[in-house]
Design an enzyme around this catalytic site. Structure first.
Site, PDB file in Angstrom:
ATOM      1  N   ASP A   1       0.768  -1.199   0.209  1.00 53.41           N
ATOM      2  CA  ASP A   1       0.138   0.255  -0.045  1.00 53.41           C
ATOM      3  C   ASP A   1       0.700   1.205  -0.165  1.00 53.41           C
ATOM      4  OD1 ASP A   1      -1.573   2.195   0.893  1.00 53.41           O
ATOM      5  OD2 ASP A   1      -3.191   0.638   1.258  1.00 53.41           O
TER       6      ASP A   1
ATOM      7  N   ARG B   1       0.295   4.091   1.127  1.00 56.05           N
ATOM      8  CA  ARG B   1       0.477   4.861   2.431  1.00 56.05           C
ATOM      9  C   ARG B   1       1.307   4.625   3.525  1.00 56.05           C
ATOM     10  NH1 ARG B   1      -6.085   4.201   2.605  1.00 56.05           N
ATOM     11  NH2 ARG B   1      -5.141   2.165   2.232  1.00 56.05           N
TER      12      ARG B   1
END
Ligand code: ZN
Length: 233
Positions: free
Chosen positions: A61, A63
């Site tokens: 991911d 993030r």
């Protein structure tokens, strides 16, 4: 062959790059300038080599970048990432990274870092097909099956997904510990710990799952391996 190469070159020349691409090159140039302003020898020193103390096994991911989350610099964290931070014993990529980190770089900490809001974990809880990834996510469905009694009792779907994120980290920590790489390292040294973390995207804070392990003795009888020398007799 030369025709194919020529076509590729022509296609490259015709590429229309949007700002999200060119921004990367601008960003790199600005980063280099900034680093050199801070320390004119920065890249000279960086190029000398690495001696990270930590291996990070995290989610792909966008993030949850290891260095940003931990406030560390290039050279401080060796990183392996895949969808939903899964540790699969037949994954040559993961095994190679783990072996190199433990036996060559001699890291002292292996951290499995999951995160709330993990799309991979959420997908694994459902029945919708997404493609090849469904075979990868099946490993997380196995985690669900192992803990189905606890998970099924959680009515709120968000809370249930969050708990599966935590349990997935826990099971992947065990999977790291079960490898011959970690077990053999533990026979030789006592400065190697395996940890489980969950990152909360809403706060940026890390939740230490407090499942840190530095010994094979709580893996369960069937997983704990004798040393190669003992097994040979
Ligand atoms: Zn994720």
């Amino acid at each position: 062959m030369s025709t194919i190469n020529n076509n590729n070159q022509n296609n490259n020349l015709k590429l229309v790059t949007d700002d999200s691409y060119t921004a990367l090159l601008r960003g790199n140039s600005q980063w280099v300038d900034l680093k050199l302003q801070e320390d004119s020898e920065y890249f000279h020193n960086l190029a000398k080599g690495q001696s990270p103390k930590v291996l990070w096994i995290g989610c792909a991911d966008s993030r949850v970048p290891a260095n940003e989350v931990t406030g560390t610099k290039p050279g401080e964290v060796f990183v392996h990432r895949n969808i939903a931070n899964v540790v699969v014993h037949t994954d040559m990529n993961m095994l190679s990274v783990l072996d190199y980190a433990v036996n060559v770089l001699k890291v002292k900490h292996v951290i499995v870092a999951g995160h709330y809001g993990c799309g991979g974990v959420a997908a694994a809880m459902g029945n919708k097909q997404f493609g090849v990834i469904d075979n990868w996510l099946r490993h997380i469905k196995d985690v669900y099956r192992l803990h189905s009694k606890e998970l099924d009792a959680i009515e709120d779907i968000q809370a249930r997904t969050n708990r599966l994120v935590e349990l997935n980290v826990s099971e992947q920590v065990y999977n790291v510990c079960k490898t011959t790489i970690i077990q053999n390292a533990w026979m030789e040294r006592h400065d190697l710990e395996v940890h489980g973390w969950v990152i909360d995207l809403n706060t940026g804070l890390v939740k230490d799952m407090k499942i840190s392990n530095s010994s094979p003795h709580n893996l369960g009888y069937v997983y704990e391996l004798d040393s190669v020398a003992v097994a040979a007799h």
